[in-house]
Motif scaffolding. Structure first.
Motif, mmCIF file in Angstrom:
data_model
loop_
_atom_site.group_PDB
_atom_site.id
_atom_site.type_symbol
_atom_site.label_atom_id
_atom_site.label_comp_id
_atom_site.label_asym_id
_atom_site.label_seq_id
_atom_site.Cartn_x
_atom_site.Cartn_y
_atom_site.Cartn_z
ATOM 1 N N PHE A 245 0.862 -1.174 0.000
ATOM 2 C CA PHE A 245 0.000 0.000 0.000
ATOM 3 C C PHE A 245 0.901 1.227 0.000
ATOM 4 O O PHE A 245 1.697 1.436 0.915
ATOM 5 C CB PHE A 245 -0.893 -0.009 1.253
ATOM 6 N N VAL A 246 0.822 2.011 -1.050
ATOM 7 C CA VAL A 246 1.703 3.170 -1.165
ATOM 8 C C VAL A 246 1.152 4.319 -0.315
ATOM 9 O O VAL A 246 -0.007 4.699 -0.457
ATOM 10 C CB VAL A 246 1.836 3.606 -2.645
ATOM 11 N N VAL A 247 1.982 4.807 0.578
ATOM 12 C CA VAL A 247 1.531 5.845 1.503
ATOM 13 C C VAL A 247 2.080 7.196 1.087
ATOM 14 O O VAL A 247 3.230 7.310 0.672
ATOM 15 C CB VAL A 247 2.020 5.550 2.931
ATOM 16 N N VAL B 218 -7.743 4.305 -7.883
ATOM 17 C CA VAL B 218 -6.599 3.421 -8.130
ATOM 18 C C VAL B 218 -7.036 2.212 -8.956
ATOM 19 O O VAL B 218 -6.275 1.651 -9.731
ATOM 20 C CB VAL B 218 -5.935 2.966 -6.812
ATOM 21 N N ARG B 219 -8.296 1.842 -8.783
ATOM 22 C CA ARG B 219 -8.785 0.715 -9.575
ATOM 23 C C ARG B 219 -8.759 1.054 -11.064
ATOM 24 O O ARG B 219 -8.369 0.247 -11.895
ATOM 25 C CB ARG B 219 -10.207 0.344 -9.169
ATOM 26 N N GLU B 220 -9.149 2.267 -11.398
ATOM 27 C CA GLU B 220 -9.127 2.679 -12.801
ATOM 28 C C GLU B 220 -7.681 2.763 -13.297
ATOM 29 O O GLU B 220 -7.378 2.386 -14.418
ATOM 30 C CB GLU B 220 -9.809 4.044 -12.972
ATOM 31 N N LEU B 221 -6.842 3.252 -12.403
ATOM 32 C CA LEU B 221 -5.422 3.343 -12.732
ATOM 33 C C LEU B 221 -4.894 1.943 -13.077
ATOM 34 O O LEU B 221 -4.159 1.748 -14.044
ATOM 35 C CB LEU B 221 -4.677 3.906 -11.512
ATOM 36 N N GLU B 222 -5.340 0.974 -12.294
ATOM 37 C CA GLU B 222 -4.953 -0.415 -12.505
ATOM 38 C C GLU B 222 -5.436 -0.914 -13.875
ATOM 39 O O GLU B 222 -4.727 -1.631 -14.573
ATOM 40 C CB GLU B 222 -5.593 -1.265 -11.406
ATOM 41 N N GLY B 223 -6.644 -0.498 -14.236
ATOM 42 C CA GLY B 223 -7.205 -0.883 -15.529
ATOM 43 C C GLY B 223 -6.336 -0.379 -16.666
ATOM 44 O O GLY B 223 -5.985 -1.129 -17.593
ATOM 45 N N VAL C 228 -15.137 4.702 -4.576
ATOM 46 C CA VAL C 228 -14.767 3.402 -5.135
ATOM 47 C C VAL C 228 -13.323 3.409 -5.627
ATOM 48 O O VAL C 228 -12.865 4.380 -6.213
ATOM 49 C CB VAL C 228 -15.706 3.065 -6.310
ATOM 50 N N GLY C 229 -12.630 2.321 -5.369
ATOM 51 C CA GLY C 229 -11.292 2.129 -5.930
ATOM 52 C C GLY C 229 -10.200 2.935 -5.260
ATOM 53 O O GLY C 229 -9.158 3.195 -5.848
ATOM 54 N N LEU C 230 -10.422 3.332 -4.010
ATOM 55 C CA LEU C 230 -9.400 4.150 -3.350
ATOM 56 C C LEU C 230 -8.564 3.367 -2.342
ATOM 57 O O LEU C 230 -7.673 3.921 -1.713
ATOM 58 C CB LEU C 230 -10.061 5.352 -2.659
ATOM 59 N N GLY C 231 -8.873 2.090 -2.162
ATOM 60 C CA GLY C 231 -8.012 1.274 -1.301
ATOM 61 C C GLY C 231 -8.652 0.818 0.007
ATOM 62 O O GLY C 231 -7.950 0.328 0.897
ATOM 63 N N LYS C 232 -9.970 0.938 0.149
ATOM 64 C CA LYS C 232 -10.629 0.503 1.388
ATOM 65 C C LYS C 232 -10.481 -1.008 1.586
ATOM 66 O O LYS C 232 -10.068 -1.466 2.646
ATOM 67 C CB LYS C 232 -12.129 0.865 1.374
ATOM 68 N N THR C 233 -10.808 -1.747 0.528
ATOM 69 C CA THR C 233 -10.711 -3.203 0.629
ATOM 70 C C THR C 233 -9.263 -3.617 0.878
ATOM 71 O O THR C 233 -8.985 -4.494 1.693
ATOM 72 C CB THR C 233 -11.257 -3.846 -0.664
ATOM 73 N N HIS C 234 -8.362 -2.952 0.203
ATOM 74 C CA HIS C 234 -6.931 -3.251 0.382
ATOM 75 C C HIS C 234 -6.541 -3.079 1.862
ATOM 76 O O HIS C 234 -5.893 -3.954 2.446
ATOM 77 C CB HIS C 234 -6.111 -2.315 -0.524
ATOM 78 N N LEU C 235 -6.983 -2.003 2.481
ATOM 79 C CA LEU C 235 -6.618 -1.777 3.883
ATOM 80 C C LEU C 235 -7.322 -2.753 4.822
ATOM 81 O O LEU C 235 -6.717 -3.269 5.762
ATOM 82 C CB LEU C 235 -6.926 -0.331 4.300
HETATM 83 P P1 ADP Z 1 -12.019 0.190 -2.682
HETATM 84 O O1 ADP Z 1 -12.261 -0.978 -1.795
HETATM 85 O O2 ADP Z 1 -11.848 1.460 -1.939
HETATM 86 O O3 ADP Z 1 -13.022 0.316 -3.765
HETATM 87 P P2 ADP Z 1 -9.647 -1.302 -3.404
HETATM 88 O O4 ADP Z 1 -9.079 -1.524 -2.052
HETATM 89 O O5 ADP Z 1 -10.323 -2.439 -4.044
HETATM 90 O O6 ADP Z 1 -10.617 -0.044 -3.401
HETATM 91 O O7 ADP Z 1 -8.480 -0.744 -4.333
HETATM 92 C C1 ADP Z 1 -8.535 -0.821 -5.748
HETATM 93 C C2 ADP Z 1 -7.204 -1.259 -6.268
HETATM 94 O O8 ADP Z 1 -6.273 -0.240 -6.044
HETATM 95 C C3 ADP Z 1 -6.653 -2.481 -5.591
HETATM 96 O O9 ADP Z 1 -5.995 -3.271 -6.521
HETATM 97 C C4 ADP Z 1 -5.661 -1.929 -4.586
HETATM 98 O O10 ADP Z 1 -4.613 -2.828 -4.335
HETATM 99 C C5 ADP Z 1 -5.167 -0.699 -5.284
HETATM 100 N N1 ADP Z 1 -4.789 0.399 -4.375
HETATM 101 C C6 ADP Z 1 -5.614 1.323 -3.838
HETATM 102 N N2 ADP Z 1 -4.945 2.209 -3.112
HETATM 103 C C7 ADP Z 1 -3.657 1.830 -3.165
HETATM 104 C C8 ADP Z 1 -2.437 2.346 -2.604
HETATM 105 N N3 ADP Z 1 -2.418 3.449 -1.855
HETATM 106 N N4 ADP Z 1 -1.309 1.681 -2.880
HETATM 107 C C9 ADP Z 1 -1.314 0.600 -3.673
HETATM 108 N N5 ADP Z 1 -2.384 0.056 -4.234
HETATM 109 C C10 ADP Z 1 -3.564 0.669 -3.986
#
Ligand code: ADP
Ligand code: MG
Length: 469
Positions: free
Chosen positions: A148-150, A338-343, A181-188
């Protein structure tokens, strides 16, 4: 079960099965008035509701009631002036519908053993033994703190999450993360879950929709005791996308008791929501206040530096050969999720496999991804699919292999993959207990079919727009 309790149980089931607007408008005010000559008499507020329930929703209601009551019965809807419902103060556990429901089951098993009760007890046992083991969702190994990039935008929420993982149930309880959506909630959430699991704590990570689905199954199979035991035995319970429980009374009721039980025994609760609890309009006040009783932190869209750092991390992890310019262009222009960025990144990565990626290619990819994606709850997806394909939600979940039903079911799989974040196995579970590979096969089939079949493609489009409207 007596008729009144059967109606109550059916009412609760319908709340979970019907789409929210339908339930709220037509069913919510309906009250049980009694049974006349074997016909259930239900009071409704006006003749529109009477008409709607008697005609459009009759079959569904009758079927659900037959399940809870144990036999088919007719239903009559009478227009009845509803008295103002006394606003229920904090319910004691025993007053909760589910508890009453359970108490009723215990009573039933104490009845003298007529052949009829033996028969129904036998069915009950059969049902509970054939029930699949309840499992939490598997964690994604990539969703860990190290990945997780801080940066400035997310430092606070990251550190809070780290602290919760290090000292569960001591600092912030509950810990709630909210944001788009896609901001890293699930990741955390999953990062916390990984750490707790490694410490040997009983950790359950679950999207709220699965909690609801589990609950429905438990009510249907009369295994609510097992359901409770599962969730209440957690040391750490992480519930993702909690916004989807708002407006669902039975789920809220059950979650309220789960929440209290866990906090009482000093267990950690972690929640993620797409908005602040005060913005969840149909969330019960008592839950809202509990959700806000610990630490509520928002997660912001990453700024440019974070986006670039994330892209660099991904490039290194995959040992790709992408130029700095390419990464900068993507970081500058990609949407902030970040999810879109991933796309975008995945697309560019695929292009890079067949040689150097050109800047126009990157630009083109960026353009395609700046369209906004929508997320929706599964029940809305099933409802809309059923509506557009002119079948019932129960057909989607049933065994029929008729081509119309099958096509609709595959469409639901495809759209669920697009509009939810649920793993394929869970999508399959809700679509009648189908497995991961069946869902994957369905999705691939849809991808082929929409190219070949314009009508089908148009229907899928229609489902999407129905959901969004
Ligand atoms: P949310 O649950 O908020 O919709 P996710 O946790 O699913 O978002 O994050 C979407 C994608 O972006 C995941 O693949 C996640 O790993 C990645 N991601 C989001 N924030 C970060 C971050 N700060 N550093 C690295 N990856 C991130
Ligand atoms: Mg998420």
């Amino acid at each position: 079960m007596n008729p009144q309790d059967a109606w109550l149980a059916a009412y609760n089931q319908l709340e979970l099965q019907l789409d929210r607007a339908t339930f709220d408008t037509w069913m919510r005010p309906a009250v049980f008035l009694g049974v006349e000559d074997g016909v259930f008499v239900i009071g409704v507020q006006n003749s529109y509701a009477q008409d709607m329930l008697q005609h459009r929703l009759y079959r569904t209601i009758r079927r659900v009631l037959a399940d809870t009551f144990g036999r088919e019965s007719d239903i009559r809807f009478d227009v009845h002036k509803a008295e103002a419902k006394a606003s229920a103060p904090l319910l004691e556990a025993e007053d909760a519908p589910l508890f009453r429901f359970l108490a009723q089951q215990t009573k039933a098993s104490q009845l003298p053993e007529t052949s009829e009760t033996q028969d129904s007890l036998f069915k009950q046992v059969q049902r509970s033994t054939s029930r699949p083991e309840l499992l939490g969702i598997e964690l994604n190994p990539r969703y860990v703190f190290d990945r997780f990039v801080v940066n400035k935008s997310n430092q606070v929420v990251y550190e809070a999450a780290l602290a919760v993982a290090d000292y569960p149930a001591t600092l912030y309880n509950p810990f709630l993360i909210y944001g788009g959506v896609g901001l890293g909630k699930t990741h955390l959430l999953q990062s916390i879950a990984h750490v707790c699991q490694q410490k040997g704590l009983r950790t359950i990570y679950i999207p709220s929709e699965i909690f609801t689905n589990d609950l429905v199954t438990a009510i249907r199979n009369r295994t609510t005791a097992m359901f409770r035991e599962k969730y209440r035995s957690a040391d750490v319970l992480l519930v993702d996308d909690i916004q989807f429980i708002s407006g669902k009374d039975t789920t809220q009721e059950e979650f309220f008791h789960t929440f209290n039980a866990l906090v009482h025994f000093n267990k950690q609760i972690v929640l993620a929501s797409d908005r602040h609890p005060r913005e969840l309009k149909t969330l019960e006040d008592r839950l809202r206040s509990r959700f806000q009783g610990g630490l509520v932190t928002d997660i912001q869209a990453p700024e440019y530096e974070t986006r670039l750092a994330i892209l660099e991390m991904w490039t290194q992890e995959r040992e790709l050969n992408l130029s700095k310019d390419t990464l900068i262009t993507i970081a500058e222009r990609a949407p902030s999720s970040v999810r879109e960025l991933e796309g975008v990144f995945n697309q560019v990565m695929a292009q890079s496999r067949s040689g150097q990626v050109s800047m126009p290619q990157v630009e083109q990819t960026l353009e395609r991804f700046t369209e906004v994606r929508t997320y929706a709850p599964l029940d809305a997806i099933l409802e809309a699919t059923a509506q557009v394909f002119k079948i019932n939600v129960s057909d989607l979940q049933g065994a029929s292999r008729k081509s119309r039903v099958n096509q609709a079911r595959q469409a639901a799989m495809y759209i669920a993959r697009e509009m939810t974040e649920l793993p394929l196995s869970q999508i399959g579970e809700i679509l009648g207990g189908r497995n991961h590979s069946t869902v994957l096969h369905g999705i691939v089939k849809v991808e082929e079919d929409i190219i070949a079949d314009e009508v089908y493609a148009a229907r899928i489009k229609k489902v999407r727009s129905t959901i969004k409207s």
